[in-house]
Design a protein around this motif. Structure first.
Motif, short mmCIF file in Angstrom:
data_model
loop_
_atom_site.label_atom_id
_atom_site.label_comp_id
_atom_site.label_asym_id
_atom_site.label_seq_id
_atom_site.Cartn_x
_atom_site.Cartn_y
_atom_site.Cartn_z
N LYS A 62 82.69 8.38 -31.81
CA LYS A 62 83.56 8.75 -30.69
C LYS A 62 83.13 10.07 -30.09
N GLU A 63 82.69 11.02 -30.95
CA GLU A 63 82.24 12.32 -30.45
C GLU A 63 81.02 12.16 -29.56
N GLU A 64 80.11 11.26 -29.92
CA GLU A 64 78.92 11.03 -29.11
C GLU A 64 79.30 10.40 -27.77
N VAL A 65 80.23 9.45 -27.79
CA VAL A 65 80.68 8.81 -26.54
C VAL A 65 81.33 9.85 -25.63
N ASP A 66 82.19 10.68 -26.21
CA ASP A 66 82.85 11.73 -25.42
C ASP A 66 81.82 12.67 -24.80
N GLU A 67 80.78 12.99 -25.57
CA GLU A 67 79.74 13.89 -25.07
C GLU A 67 78.98 13.25 -23.91
N ILE A 68 78.64 11.97 -24.05
CA ILE A 68 77.94 11.26 -22.97
C ILE A 68 78.80 11.25 -21.71
N HIS A 69 80.09 10.99 -21.87
CA HIS A 69 81.00 10.99 -20.72
C HIS A 69 81.02 12.36 -20.03
N MET A 70 81.13 13.42 -20.84
CA MET A 70 81.18 14.77 -20.28
C MET A 70 79.89 15.10 -19.54
N ILE A 71 78.75 14.80 -20.16
CA ILE A 71 77.45 15.10 -19.55
C ILE A 71 77.29 14.33 -18.24
N THR A 72 77.72 13.07 -18.23
CA THR A 72 77.61 12.23 -17.03
C THR A 72 78.35 12.87 -15.86
N GLU A 74 61.26 -5.75 -18.19
CA GLU A 74 61.21 -6.58 -19.39
C GLU A 74 62.13 -6.04 -20.48
N SER A 75 62.79 -4.91 -20.21
CA SER A 75 63.68 -4.31 -21.20
C SER A 75 64.91 -5.19 -21.43
N CYS A 76 65.48 -5.04 -22.61
CA CYS A 76 66.63 -5.86 -23.00
C CYS A 76 67.93 -5.06 -22.91
N PHE A 77 69.02 -5.78 -22.80
CA PHE A 77 70.36 -5.20 -22.86
C PHE A 77 70.80 -5.15 -24.31
N LEU A 78 71.00 -3.93 -24.81
CA LEU A 78 71.49 -3.73 -26.17
C LEU A 78 72.91 -3.20 -26.09
N PRO A 79 73.90 -4.00 -26.47
CA PRO A 79 75.30 -3.56 -26.40
C PRO A 79 75.56 -2.37 -27.32
N VAL A 80 76.66 -1.66 -27.04
CA VAL A 80 77.02 -0.48 -27.81
C VAL A 80 78.43 -0.64 -28.38
N GLY A 81 78.64 -0.05 -29.54
CA GLY A 81 79.95 -0.02 -30.17
C GLY A 81 80.31 1.41 -30.51
N MET A 82 81.60 1.64 -30.81
CA MET A 82 82.06 2.99 -31.12
C MET A 82 82.70 2.99 -32.50
N ILE A 83 82.27 3.92 -33.32
CA ILE A 83 82.80 4.06 -34.67
C ILE A 83 83.41 5.45 -34.83
N ASP A 84 84.20 5.61 -35.87
CA ASP A 84 84.89 6.89 -36.06
C ASP A 84 84.06 7.94 -36.76
N GLU A 85 83.21 7.51 -37.68
CA GLU A 85 82.45 8.46 -38.48
C GLU A 85 80.96 8.18 -38.41
N ALA A 86 80.15 9.24 -38.43
CA ALA A 86 78.70 9.09 -38.37
C ALA A 86 78.17 8.32 -39.57
N LYS A 87 78.84 8.40 -40.72
CA LYS A 87 78.35 7.73 -41.93
C LYS A 87 78.42 6.21 -41.82
N GLU A 88 79.18 5.69 -40.83
CA GLU A 88 79.27 4.25 -40.63
C GLU A 88 78.08 3.71 -39.86
N LYS A 89 77.26 4.59 -39.28
CA LYS A 89 76.16 4.14 -38.42
C LYS A 89 75.08 3.44 -39.24
#
Length: 416
Positions: A42-52, A401-416
């Motif tokens: 979630k922290e990474e998603v929030d950061e991407i949103h802010m940077i955007t 030729e690039s592919c679409f890779l979907p994204v998900g959101m997790i709470d903790e980095a250790k779940e990655k």
């Protein structure tokens, strides 16, 4: 992975995407959408949103500056003399409706590759399809609210534009023979709750200094052309030699037609705008505040209209055309490891030179098995607010030729 597991993966992928008949999971007899998930915290998603949003604000301020610049500067930025007369046209408060900010995660944090402000694709994938794949992998969809947000913006803009018209004709358009473009236009049309038509570009009829018409002779008030680039439009001719693209822009400028994305989105489409921004930053221009200079320094890559700086300092760099698309006509100059794209369609354009920041790689599951692909994050800006995010996974140069890779959101980095 053995053949049985790969066959099972292919079957599950087909079953999931068959639930989305209006989506192009495969393109040109090759797979496009992947049944895999890239996890952000979630922290990474929030950061991407802010940077955007921060990057978007830099472009918006630059657009206001650009309208005050002489034509000579536009030539330097790669704009043609035919289209320059229209570039200062401003139809709505926002500079664009749907824009995509491309980002790469590096050892030094997030860096901004480029901005597609005029005709970004990757919209249905991120705002709609991503949620289906996130559900499949039982992770949160970081884009869960993005489709409703996009729909509200489109409805608000169109409804405000047709206010006072008795029988407004609203048309969404794209090249009818291009599956991705056509289905993208169809998807965006589905987000508009009023009455509208979906008509192929080649079926529209233009009468110079008069109006744009449907095949049945109805005058069009709103034209939504999400995938029809203005740099292509300006070259379009009819069989009798009429410059129909420029005639269309004339209709917009004179108020006989409203077009989305607006012309102001094209003002920022040239990749050379990044060179303008970087030059203003290097010169410590008072165009930008101290805080804005900090944003540019942190997220923008050094970008110039000549390669001299990189050659002098022995820094790897990328050469790319101002209005290039899909990784076409790109060169990576990195000592003896130079690389270039397969196609050189845009070799006669103004070239832009940007510091090379390699894309990270990740092993992802494809219908061919596990492959190590390069990861580029696309983050949408809807008017001035962040939208959906997604990943294109492919070669070192991100092409069609690039592919679409979907994204998900997790709470903790250790779940990655």
């Amino acid at each position: 992975m053995d053949n049985a597991d790969l066959t099972k993966h292919q079957r599950l992928r087909n079953e999931l995407f068959q639930r989305l008949p209006d989506f192009w999971a495969d393109l040109q007899s090759s797979y496009y959408a992947l049944l895999d998930i890239y996890k952000f915290t979630k922290e990474e998603v929030d950061e991407i949103h802010m940077i955007t949003e921060q990057i978007g604000s830099i472009y918006d301020k630059t657009a206001r500056l650009m309208r005050q610049l002489p034509d000579d500067v536009f030539y330097m930025l790669g704009y043609s003399k035919e289209v320059i007369p229209y570039l200062r046209h401003k139809a709505i408060v926002s500079e664009g409706i749907i824009r995509r900010i491309d980002l790469v995660q590096t050892e030094n944090g997030w860096k901004h590759y480029e901005c597609n402000s005029d005709t970004p694709t990757f919209i249905m994938e991120t705002h709609h399809v991503n949620g289906f794949v996130a559900d499949y992998f039982k992770v949160k969809d970081p884009n869960s609210e993005s489709e409703l947000q996009l729909s509200q913006v489109i409805n608000q803009l169109i409804n405000n534009s047709i206010r006072g018209l008795e029988n407004p004709i609203i048309v969404f358009t794209a090249h009818g023979d291009h599956e991705e473009d056509w289905k993208t236009a169809k998807y965006i049309q589905s987000l508009y709750k009023g009455e509208s038509q979906l008509i192929s570009l080649d079926s529209l009829q233009i009468i110079e200094n008069d109006g744009l018409y449907t095949p049945s002779g109805e005058r069009i008030h709103i034209l939504y052309r999400q995938t029809y680039p203005i740099e292509h439009m300006e070259l379009d001719k009819s069989v009798d030699g009429t410059m129909i693209g420029l005639a269309l822009l004339d209709l917009v400028e004179t108020g006989k037609l409203i077009m989305f994305n607006p012309i102001s989105a094209f003002l920022l489409q040239s990749k050379a705008v990044q060179a303008l921004i970087w030059n203003l930053h290097v010169d410590n221009s008072d165009v930008f505040t101290e805080e804005e200079h900090g944003i540019i320094e942190k997220y923008f890559l050094p970008t110039y209209l000549e390669p001299d700086y990189f050659i002098e300092h022995h820094i790897a760099y990328v050469e790319k055309p101002a209005f290039g698309r899909e990784g076409d006509t790109i060169k990576i100059i990195d000592g003896e490891k130079n690389q270039h794209s397969q196609h050189n369609t845009y070799r006669n354009q103004v070239m832009v030179y940007q510091e090379f920041s390699p894309l990270p790689k990740k092993k992802v599951m494809t219908p061919e098995g596990l492959l190590e692909l390069h990861i580029l994050v696309g983050s949408f800006l809807i008017k001035e607010n962040y939208g959906a995010i997604g990943i294109r996974a492919g070669n070192i140069i991100t092409g069609n030729e690039s592919c679409f890779l979907p994204v998900g959101m997790i709470d903790e980095a250790k779940e990655k």
